[in-house]
Structure formats: C-alpha cells, structure tokens
Scaffold this motif. Structure first.
Motif, short mmCIF file in Angstrom:
data_model
loop_
_atom_site.label_atom_id
_atom_site.label_comp_id
_atom_site.label_asym_id
_atom_site.label_seq_id
_atom_site.Cartn_x
_atom_site.Cartn_y
_atom_site.Cartn_z
N UNK A 87 9.25 -2.57 3.64
CA UNK A 87 9.32 -1.43 2.72
C UNK A 87 9.12 -1.81 1.26
N UNK A 88 9.16 -3.08 0.91
CA UNK A 88 9.13 -3.43 -0.52
C UNK A 88 8.50 -4.80 -0.72
N UNK A 89 7.91 -4.99 -1.91
CA UNK A 89 7.20 -6.23 -2.21
C UNK A 89 7.45 -6.69 -3.64
N UNK A 90 7.20 -7.95 -3.88
CA UNK A 90 7.12 -8.51 -5.23
C UNK A 90 6.29 -9.79 -5.14
N UNK A 128 0.82 -1.21 0.00
CA UNK A 128 0.00 0.00 0.00
C UNK A 128 0.86 1.26 0.00
N UNK A 129 1.93 1.23 0.78
CA UNK A 129 2.83 2.39 0.81
C UNK A 129 3.46 2.64 -0.55
N UNK A 130 3.86 1.55 -1.22
CA UNK A 130 4.52 1.69 -2.50
C UNK A 130 3.61 2.19 -3.61
N UNK A 131 2.35 1.77 -3.56
CA UNK A 131 1.40 2.14 -4.61
C UNK A 131 0.46 3.27 -4.21
N UNK A 132 0.52 3.72 -2.96
CA UNK A 132 -0.38 4.76 -2.52
C UNK A 132 -1.81 4.29 -2.39
N UNK A 133 -2.00 3.04 -1.99
CA UNK A 133 -3.34 2.45 -1.84
C UNK A 133 -3.89 2.83 -0.47
N UNK A 134 -5.14 3.28 -0.38
CA UNK A 134 -5.68 3.73 0.91
C UNK A 134 -5.79 2.60 1.93
N UNK A 142 -0.36 -25.63 -4.99
CA UNK A 142 0.71 -25.88 -5.96
C UNK A 142 1.78 -24.79 -5.98
N UNK A 143 1.65 -23.78 -5.12
CA UNK A 143 2.67 -22.74 -5.08
C UNK A 143 2.71 -21.87 -6.32
N UNK A 144 1.59 -21.77 -7.04
CA UNK A 144 1.54 -20.95 -8.24
C UNK A 144 1.86 -19.49 -7.93
N UNK A 145 1.35 -19.01 -6.78
CA UNK A 145 1.64 -17.65 -6.32
C UNK A 145 2.68 -17.70 -5.20
N UNK A 146 3.66 -16.81 -5.27
CA UNK A 146 4.62 -16.64 -4.19
C UNK A 146 4.80 -15.15 -3.94
N UNK A 147 4.87 -14.78 -2.68
CA UNK A 147 5.04 -13.37 -2.30
C UNK A 147 6.41 -13.19 -1.65
N UNK A 148 7.02 -12.02 -1.90
CA UNK A 148 8.32 -11.69 -1.32
C UNK A 148 8.23 -10.32 -0.66
N UNK A 149 8.80 -10.23 0.53
CA UNK A 149 8.74 -9.01 1.33
C UNK A 149 10.16 -8.56 1.65
N UNK A 150 10.42 -7.29 1.44
CA UNK A 150 11.71 -6.71 1.80
C UNK A 150 11.59 -5.85 3.05
N UNK A 151 12.45 -6.12 4.03
CA UNK A 151 12.50 -5.31 5.25
C UNK A 151 13.83 -4.55 5.28
N UNK A 200 6.78 -3.08 -5.59
CA UNK A 200 6.48 -1.77 -4.99
C UNK A 200 7.47 -1.50 -3.87
N UNK A 201 7.86 -0.23 -3.76
CA UNK A 201 8.77 0.18 -2.69
C UNK A 201 8.25 1.48 -2.08
N UNK A 202 8.24 1.55 -0.78
CA UNK A 202 7.81 2.76 -0.09
C UNK A 202 8.66 3.94 -0.53
N UNK A 203 8.06 5.13 -0.68
CA UNK A 203 8.81 6.29 -1.17
C UNK A 203 10.11 6.55 -0.41
#
Length: 287
Positions: free
Chosen positions: A202-205, A162-168, A187-196, A220-223
């Motif tokens: 602060x960041x996602x993919x 939300x921070x990276x994209x400005x989502x309310x 089946x692990x079709x979706x995987x999420x990654x979080x950067x701290x 997305x990365x926080x400003x």
C-alpha cells in the motif's frame, strides 16, 4: 531486513547539519541527480553542460524527462529556451523544466510561460537533521515495512506506487524495469522501501544518497490506506536507513498536502522548486 551492498561513506563529504553552508547546494544537486537518474536508469540519457542539465528517459513520462539547473546567459533567451526544448520536441516527449535556487535569469519562469509551458506549481525544498527526526503518529500494528531486494518486491512496490500516484497500468513494466536497474547499483545509492498493510502492498518510499545528503522520493500511499501515519512511517524508515549509513541530513520536496506533515516530523523549508510542464501538443509561443 536484507541490506544491499553498501559503500563506505567518506564523512568529510557529508553535510553535517542544517547550518552547514553546503546544504542548499546538496539539496539541489540531490534533487536533480535523482530525476536525471530516473531517466538514465529507464534507458535514457543525461547531458550536463555549463548552462543546464538535460535528462531524457526511454519512456514518454514527464517526471523522467526534463531540464534543470538552467543558468541562461544574457542575450537571446527565446533561442536558448527553444534549443533546450528541441530534444523533447524531436521525441514528442512531455517534460518538466525545474526552476530552482540556482536558476537564472530571475524571470525565467515568466519566459517559459511565454514559450508555451504550463505552470505546474511550486514545491518547497525541505531538510531535517536526522538526529532531530520526530515520530508524530503510530502506524497501524499490521503495517510491515520491507527493504526491497527481490523481483516480487519490486513488482509489489511498483503496484503500490502506481496506486498512490494514480499512474496508469501501462507504466507497470517500465517502472519495474527501472526499479531493477536502480537496485542493481552496487554501491546501494538507491534503496526502496515497501509498506504492506495486512499483507497488501500500500505504500512506498525511495532513498537516494548523493551530494552529502539523503534524499527521500516516491513517498506514496494508496488512497484506501491514507491518513493512518503510513507515509510518515515509510519516510522515517528510509531516513533511519540513511542515518545508519552515517548521513546527518535528509532532504525532500513536498507537496502542499505533505508539507505540514513533514514539518511536524522536524523538516524545515529552505528553498522552492517551481515546475513548468511542456507537452508535445503545446500551443506555439506568443509573439
């Protein structure tokens, strides 16, 4: 790093490289299936017919509602476009209409503008051979990249997204629920990654494995953390996870700001996706 349950990948179904004739179809199919997946996993539905793919989310968020792969027949185009928009009118949901490489007719974009949609711009569809993926920046030493598996990580992922994209903030819980559903796919079709960074999210993919290619989404990365190579590091982590699963090609759609960054990593532009936005308060069509 904890890894979700993984399916065995049939190597014959995988796009082998940038010269594989199946690549453009795979890029387009992965893109549309990803956004339709957001709709379904947010409590909505998708409807695939020979002339279009329609996906309608459980929430009024334009990114999760749309029409794609439209191949309209000769004849009354206005009636066909009106019929495609009707489910969104009924719900008062904003939506995106994707015009991509397989869309017809050639002047579909102009016809959408005449029906009251807004031009939201174009994005290149890009691809990279995973054995040629380049690292162009060193991320900060305090950056820790996690593969998301726990409820708290999903919460933190959503906060960073939300921070990276400005989502309310009102979208926090719907997006958390979406993450829970997508990461529960066996089946692990979706995987999420979080950067701290220094412990703060602060960041996602996101990684979506479909149609023989590895799609990267929601980079997305926080400003406050931008221009430090963090988004590149998250993109790279997702693609290396796909490579470990046997995939050969990664794909994504780039913003104008992101395109040169991805090109430095080895991505090449193969096609273009043009987005047209429809809002419930859109003016009636002309004529």
């Amino acid at each position: 790093m904890n890894t979700p349950q993984q399916r065995d990948t049939d190597s014959a179904d995988l796009v082998r490289g940038l010269d594989d004739p199946r690549l453009l179809d795979g890029l387009e199919a992965n893109t549309y299936a990803a956004y339709a997946g957001y709709a379904v996993d947010s409590g909505g539905e998708q409807r695939a017919t020979p002339d279009r793919l329609t996906y309608i989310a459980g929430i009024p968020f334009e990114l999760f509602n749309g029409v794609a792969r439209a191949r309209l027949a000769a004849g009354d185009m206005d009636a066909q476009i009106a019929a495609a928009l009707q489910p969104f009118r009924e719900r008062d949901y904003p939506m995106f209409w994707w015009v991509g490489p397989s869309s017809t007719p050639a002047d579909l974009g102009a016809r959408l503008l005449e029906r009251g949609l807004e031009d939201d711009g174009a994005m290149p569809g890009m691809a990279v051979a995973l054995n040629e993926l380049r690292q162009t920046h060193d991320a900060p030493a305090s950056l820790v990249i996690e593969q998301v598996t726990s409820p708290q990580q999903i919460e933190d992922f959503t906060t960073a997204l939300r921070a990276g994209y400005g989502v309310p903030e009102v979208m926090q819980e719907p997006l958390v629920a979406l993450g829970r559903r997508q990461l529960a796919h066996p089946d692990g079709t979706w995987q999420y990654f979080l950067g701290r960074l220094d412990g703060e999210p602060v960041s996602t993919a996101q990684l979506f494995l479909h149609a023989g290619v590895a799609g990267v989404y929601a980079v997305a990365t926080a400003p406050s953390a931008r221009r430090r190579g963090i988004g590149e590091a998250l993109t790279r982590a997702a693609l290396l996870a796909a490579k470990a699963r046997g995939y050969h090609v990664g794909i994504l759609q780039a913003s104008a700001m992101g395109q040169p960054i991805y090109e430095r990593q080895g991505f090449r532009s193969l096609t273009s996706f043009h987005l047209y936005l429809w809002r419930p308060d859109a003016a009636p069509p002309r004529g």
